[in-house]
Write an enzyme that holds these catalytic residues in place. Sequence first.
Site, PDB file in Angstrom:
ATOM      1  N   HIS A  52       1.124  19.015   3.521  1.00  0.00           N
ATOM      2  CA  HIS A  52       0.612  19.956   2.517  1.00  0.00           C
ATOM      3  C   HIS A  52       1.343  21.266   2.735  1.00  0.00           C
ATOM      4  O   HIS A  52       2.008  21.451   3.765  1.00  0.00           O
ATOM      5  CB  HIS A  52      -0.899  20.166   2.700  1.00  0.00           C
ATOM      6  CG  HIS A  52      -1.707  18.933   2.450  1.00  0.00           C
ATOM      7  ND1 HIS A  52      -1.938  18.436   1.191  1.00  0.00           N
ATOM      8  CD2 HIS A  52      -2.311  18.075   3.314  1.00  0.00           C
ATOM      9  CE1 HIS A  52      -2.670  17.335   1.274  1.00  0.00           C
ATOM     10  NE2 HIS A  52      -2.900  17.091   2.548  1.00  0.00           N
TER      11      HIS A  52
ATOM     12  N   ASP B  97       0.252   8.063   8.889  1.00  0.00           N
ATOM     13  CA  ASP B  97      -0.451   8.762   7.811  1.00  0.00           C
ATOM     14  C   ASP B  97       0.120  10.177   7.648  1.00  0.00           C
ATOM     15  O   ASP B  97      -0.625  11.135   7.424  1.00  0.00           O
ATOM     16  CB  ASP B  97      -1.960   8.799   8.048  1.00  0.00           C
ATOM     17  CG  ASP B  97      -2.738   9.238   6.806  1.00  0.00           C
ATOM     18  OD1 ASP B  97      -2.127   9.398   5.728  1.00  0.00           O
ATOM     19  OD2 ASP B  97      -3.970   9.423   6.926  1.00  0.00           O
TER      20      ASP B  97
ATOM     21  N   HIS C 299       2.809   9.811   3.245  1.00  0.00           N
ATOM     22  CA  HIS C 299       2.672  10.472   1.926  1.00  0.00           C
ATOM     23  C   HIS C 299       3.938  11.278   1.696  1.00  0.00           C
ATOM     24  O   HIS C 299       4.175  12.273   2.384  1.00  0.00           O
ATOM     25  CB  HIS C 299       1.438  11.368   1.918  1.00  0.00           C
ATOM     26  CG  HIS C 299       0.165  10.606   2.094  1.00  0.00           C
ATOM     27  ND1 HIS C 299      -0.556  10.112   1.030  1.00  0.00           N
ATOM     28  CD2 HIS C 299      -0.497  10.208   3.205  1.00  0.00           C
ATOM     29  CE1 HIS C 299      -1.618   9.449   1.482  1.00  0.00           C
ATOM     30  NE2 HIS C 299      -1.601   9.505   2.798  1.00  0.00           N
ATOM     31  N   LEU C 300       4.748  10.830   0.734  1.00  0.00           N
ATOM     32  CA  LEU C 300       6.015  11.533   0.477  1.00  0.00           C
ATOM     33  C   LEU C 300       5.920  12.430  -0.753  1.00  0.00           C
ATOM     34  O   LEU C 300       6.868  13.140  -1.080  1.00  0.00           O
ATOM     35  CB  LEU C 300       7.169  10.533   0.357  1.00  0.00           C
ATOM     36  CG  LEU C 300       7.389   9.651   1.604  1.00  0.00           C
ATOM     37  CD1 LEU C 300       8.621   8.775   1.444  1.00  0.00           C
ATOM     38  CD2 LEU C 300       7.505  10.484   2.875  1.00  0.00           C
TER      39      LEU C 300
ATOM     40  N   HIS D 282      -8.339   2.527   2.521  1.00  0.00           N
ATOM     41  CA  HIS D 282      -8.858   3.722   3.191  1.00  0.00           C
ATOM     42  C   HIS D 282     -10.367   3.497   3.268  1.00  0.00           C
ATOM     43  O   HIS D 282     -11.076   3.661   2.278  1.00  0.00           O
ATOM     44  CB  HIS D 282      -8.511   4.961   2.357  1.00  0.00           C
ATOM     45  CG  HIS D 282      -9.035   6.239   2.938  1.00  0.00           C
ATOM     46  ND1 HIS D 282      -8.231   7.334   3.149  1.00  0.00           N
ATOM     47  CD2 HIS D 282     -10.272   6.600   3.348  1.00  0.00           C
ATOM     48  CE1 HIS D 282      -8.955   8.317   3.660  1.00  0.00           C
ATOM     49  NE2 HIS D 282     -10.200   7.893   3.788  1.00  0.00           N
TER      50      HIS D 282
ATOM     51  N   ASP E 256      -5.171   4.374  -1.305  1.00  0.00           N
ATOM     52  CA  ASP E 256      -5.292   5.335  -0.200  1.00  0.00           C
ATOM     53  C   ASP E 256      -5.306   6.778  -0.694  1.00  0.00           C
ATOM     54  O   ASP E 256      -4.598   7.154  -1.627  1.00  0.00           O
ATOM     55  CB  ASP E 256      -4.136   5.184   0.787  1.00  0.00           C
ATOM     56  CG  ASP E 256      -4.218   6.221   1.885  1.00  0.00           C
ATOM     57  OD1 ASP E 256      -5.259   6.277   2.548  1.00  0.00           O
ATOM     58  OD2 ASP E 256      -3.279   7.008   2.046  1.00  0.00           O
TER      59      ASP E 256
ATOM     60  N   HIS F 166       2.634   3.861   6.456  1.00  0.00           N
ATOM     61  CA  HIS F 166       1.670   4.787   5.852  1.00  0.00           C
ATOM     62  C   HIS F 166       2.182   6.227   5.890  1.00  0.00           C
ATOM     63  O   HIS F 166       1.973   6.943   6.874  1.00  0.00           O
ATOM     64  CB  HIS F 166       0.344   4.682   6.611  1.00  0.00           C
ATOM     65  CG  HIS F 166      -0.797   5.340   5.909  1.00  0.00           C
ATOM     66  ND1 HIS F 166      -2.107   4.979   6.123  1.00  0.00           N
ATOM     67  CD2 HIS F 166      -0.843   6.341   4.997  1.00  0.00           C
ATOM     68  CE1 HIS F 166      -2.896   5.727   5.379  1.00  0.00           C
ATOM     69  NE2 HIS F 166      -2.156   6.576   4.692  1.00  0.00           N
TER      70      HIS F 166
ATOM     71  N   HIS G 252      -5.628   3.497   9.150  1.00  0.00           N
ATOM     72  CA  HIS G 252      -6.074   4.591  10.031  1.00  0.00           C
ATOM     73  C   HIS G 252      -7.495   4.462  10.586  1.00  0.00           C
ATOM     74  O   HIS G 252      -8.333   5.332  10.373  1.00  0.00           O
ATOM     75  CB  HIS G 252      -5.910   5.961   9.363  1.00  0.00           C
ATOM     76  CG  HIS G 252      -6.363   6.087   7.944  1.00  0.00           C
ATOM     77  ND1 HIS G 252      -7.577   5.641   7.496  1.00  0.00           N
ATOM     78  CD2 HIS G 252      -5.743   6.637   6.863  1.00  0.00           C
ATOM     79  CE1 HIS G 252      -7.682   5.909   6.204  1.00  0.00           C
ATOM     80  NE2 HIS G 252      -6.581   6.497   5.794  1.00  0.00           N
TER      81      HIS G 252
ATOM     82  N   ASN H  94      -0.752   8.060  -3.939  1.00  0.00           N
ATOM     83  CA  ASN H  94      -1.664   9.104  -4.441  1.00  0.00           C
ATOM     84  C   ASN H  94      -0.892  10.376  -4.797  1.00  0.00           C
ATOM     85  O   ASN H  94      -1.090  11.438  -4.229  1.00  0.00           O
ATOM     86  CB  ASN H  94      -2.789   9.403  -3.439  1.00  0.00           C
ATOM     87  CG  ASN H  94      -2.295   9.950  -2.111  1.00  0.00           C
ATOM     88  OD1 ASN H  94      -1.173   9.704  -1.701  1.00  0.00           O
ATOM     89  ND2 ASN H  94      -3.137  10.714  -1.439  1.00  0.00           N
TER      90      ASN H  94
HETATM   91  O1  DOR Z   1      -5.894  13.161   5.666  1.00  0.00           O
HETATM   92  C1  DOR Z   1      -5.538  12.535   4.690  1.00  0.00           C
HETATM   93  N1  DOR Z   1      -4.597  13.009   3.861  1.00  0.00           N
HETATM   94  N2  DOR Z   1      -6.106  11.368   4.424  1.00  0.00           N
HETATM   95  C2  DOR Z   1      -5.886  10.712   3.258  1.00  0.00           C
HETATM   96  O2  DOR Z   1      -6.435   9.666   3.060  1.00  0.00           O
HETATM   97  C3  DOR Z   1      -5.018  11.279   2.251  1.00  0.00           C
HETATM   98  C4  DOR Z   1      -4.047  12.184   2.856  1.00  0.00           C
HETATM   99  C5  DOR Z   1      -3.328  13.020   1.825  1.00  0.00           C
HETATM  100  O3  DOR Z   1      -2.899  12.472   0.803  1.00  0.00           O
HETATM  101  O4  DOR Z   1      -3.149  14.198   2.063  1.00  0.00           O
END
Ligand code: DOR
EC number: 3.5.2.3
Length: 422
Positions: free
Chosen positions: A307, A303, A55-56, A172, A145, A53, A230, A87
């Site tokens: 950002h 997870d 996010h790249l 999720h 997700d 899990h 999660h 996503n």
């Molecule tokens: O905290 C999170 N950030 N939960 C998620 O389900 C998505 C993720 C994101 O893509 O930033």
Amino acid sequence: MTLTITNIRRPNSETLESITLENGLIKGWNLPAEGEIIDGKGGTLAPALIELHAHLREPGQTEKEDLASGLAAAAAGGYGTVVSMPNTSPVVDDPAIVRSLIEKANRLGFARLRPAAALTRGQTGETLAELTFLQDAGAAMFTDDGRTNEDARVLRLGLEYAGSLGMVVSVHAEDASLRADGVMNEGAVSEALGLPGNPAAAEAARVARDLEIVAGLQAQDRPVRLHVQHLSTARALDLVREAKRRGLPVTCEVCPHHLTLTDEALRSFDSIYKVAPPLRTQADADSLLAGLLDGSVDCIATDHAPHTRAEKERDLLTAPSGIAYIELAFPLMWTRFGATLGLERLLDLMTQAPARVMGWPEPSLEAGAPADLTVFDLHTERTVNPAEFKSKAKFTPWAGESLRGWPMLTVVGGAVAYRREA
Ligand code: DOR
């Protein structure tokens, strides 16, 4: 290509040994050294970690992270394989995107990429994506997700269809109407701070619904595989535990941030702690740890959700959710819970267990196994310095903490994917 790593120990062994890797596989132990030789400096060798899990952010959100930075960060964290979340912008709901991500990642030479694809088109939860074509293109699992699956009928169809393909659907689990505009756990702290809360019931109610869907499909002998992402609350974990007792085909993961942080951290009003599902109470964190010990939690995933600094500097109401720390997940877990879990259980939760969830061959240190390996220094304390992160998100809740268990070397397919400089 041949590589020999000398002066390494197997987990819980004091004996110094060497391992030789050839053509992407483990050739054997304690053979005459050949090829490139790397001194393992007394570190502990384990199968490389597997992340289910992360996010790249590629395609389309590369100001937050990209394949190069994310997979280099993963390798630095000891991971040999990463399942990336779909996503992105556009959403990974098209076989051509899956193929291009895999091709690009293969060229990079960091951790391996196994992209997850969206369960529904555009992750809107309304119409199933073309699951067969996505699987053919190399998608590792299906998930929406980042979004929740509000339409239960569509999720049911997706579980049925993906199950017939032998694929995992990972969810999720938050009820969007209960979560509403909550930005942190609903409880004494949210009340004290006057911030909108996201109740534990949002997670528990959604897990209960999804488990009922799985039970119904199982009763019809459908080959379903549900993975709950999660888990953050004691109650939702109880539901999964009970479902497993009933023999339902469900697995679940917990994240180090839900084990090590609580909603008390939000008293700082720092959006670095804003994450979905939110940081809960100490009682919840204690239950998740108990779940790791009693086997009701299958595996650990991070997870990793990077950002930009500017986004995370916004206030709690408007900042995006997510904590990024793939580079320090193992040291964090080893330092905080090594004594409780033990090395073998912790490694299992981060290597073999994720493979079992996915139905992949279990990683091993035996001759003939794929040469995806990590050497850990379990003893030396190092201070977390986010400026050194390979991830683009060069900030973390654990900055300045002293942790042990840092990866020294990560090998993927018999080639060096990460080597610590000093
Ligand atoms: O905290 C999170 N950030 N939960 C998620 O389900 C998505 C993720 C994101 O893509 O930033």
